[in-house]
Design an enzyme around this catalytic site. Structure first.
Site, mmCIF file in Angstrom:
data_model
loop_
_atom_site.group_PDB
_atom_site.id
_atom_site.type_symbol
_atom_site.label_atom_id
_atom_site.label_comp_id
_atom_site.label_asym_id
_atom_site.label_seq_id
_atom_site.Cartn_x
_atom_site.Cartn_y
_atom_site.Cartn_z
ATOM 1 N N VAL A 86 0.704 -1.088 -0.076
ATOM 2 C CA VAL A 86 0.112 0.146 -0.047
ATOM 3 C C VAL A 86 0.806 1.330 0.102
ATOM 4 C CG1 VAL A 86 -1.899 1.385 1.252
ATOM 5 C CG2 VAL A 86 -1.847 -1.139 1.232
ATOM 6 N N LYS A 87 0.701 1.992 -0.968
ATOM 7 C CA LYS A 87 1.542 3.455 -1.281
ATOM 8 C C LYS A 87 0.742 4.416 -0.514
ATOM 9 C CE LYS A 87 4.406 5.104 -4.824
ATOM 10 N NZ LYS A 87 4.536 5.191 -6.396
ATOM 11 N N ILE A 88 1.429 5.212 0.377
ATOM 12 C CA ILE A 88 0.910 6.332 1.102
ATOM 13 C C ILE A 88 1.683 7.410 0.937
ATOM 14 C CG2 ILE A 88 -0.100 6.815 3.443
ATOM 15 C CD1 ILE A 88 0.788 3.792 4.170
#
Ligand code: E4P
Length: 217
Positions: A86-88
């Site tokens: 998950v890219k945040i």
């Protein structure tokens, strides 16, 4: 050093995978839009398609900017496939979400990192990867590689597990210099990876070997 390809183009991902040196993929909303992938269902399907081509981690970026939204979206992305990371974005809510995902066994890539202080925060929040954007720093007359160097020093000082993912790589020398500094991963376009193949002495040497072989056969 792991090699990730920074694209949502399936043909380019297949080509890099076929070369045998690919360790993963990073995407972002701009790269998805460039391939004409729009609409939530199409975007989610595209992530699964990418996961089915490569063996390694595939970064999928959240669109939400608030903590609750990022958690909801990130959990949905992580459910898609075991390879999803998950890219945040590196914001206050992003750091909180990073800590939440880290505590819940979901891999993260904290993106849009432009300073050593931001990278320190990401590591404290348990990020799997931190993405300093070296090309975009170079674009504004700031040495992107120097940032990789600073983060390497800080992470080594405290034995942080967070992997430095040199992002916004634009060309082969970015890759070579990141490798010299000790970045754990680089993500760049296919052209930057294929550029590593090139040397005129390889081409002329091979031409000579083949010509000499032909003389005797
Ligand atoms: C990182 O994950 C980003 O997708 C990317 O490297 C940004 O690169 P750019 O600055 O070339 O857009």
């Amino acid at each position: 050093m792991k090699f990730f390809i920074d694209t949502a183009n399936l043909d380019q991902i297949r080509e890099a995978q076929a070369l045998g040196v690919l360790d993963g993929v990073t995407t972002n909303p701009s790269l998805m839009a460039k391939e004409g992938i729009t609409g939530k269902n199409n975007i989610l399907k595209h992530y699964v398609d990418i996961c089915n081509i490569v063996d390694g981690d595939v970064s999928a970026e959240v669109i939400a900017t608030d903590f609750e939204g990022m958690v909801k979206e990130g959990e949905e992305l992580a459910e898609l496939h075991e390879q999803i990371v998950v890219k945040i974005p590196l914001t206050k809510d992003g750091i909180k979400a990073c800590k939440y995902f880290s505590d819940n066994g979901i891999k993260t890539n904290v993106t849009l990192v432009f300073s050593a202080g931001q990278a320190l925060l990401a590591a404290k929040a348990g990020a799997t990867y931190v993405s300093p954007f070296i090309g975009r720093l170079d674009d504004i007359s700031t040495d992107g590689l120097n940032l990789i160097d600073e983060i390497r020093m800080i992470y080594d000082n405290y034995a942080f597990d967070t992997q430095i993912l040199a992002a916004s790589v634009r060309h082969t020398m970015h890759i070579v210099n990141c490798a010299k500094i000790g970045a754990d991963v680089m993500t760049g376009p296919l052209s930057s990876i294929l550029g590593l193949l090139k040397h005129p002495l390889t081409d002329s040497g091979l031409e000579q070997f083949l010509a000499d072989y032909k003389k005797g056969n």
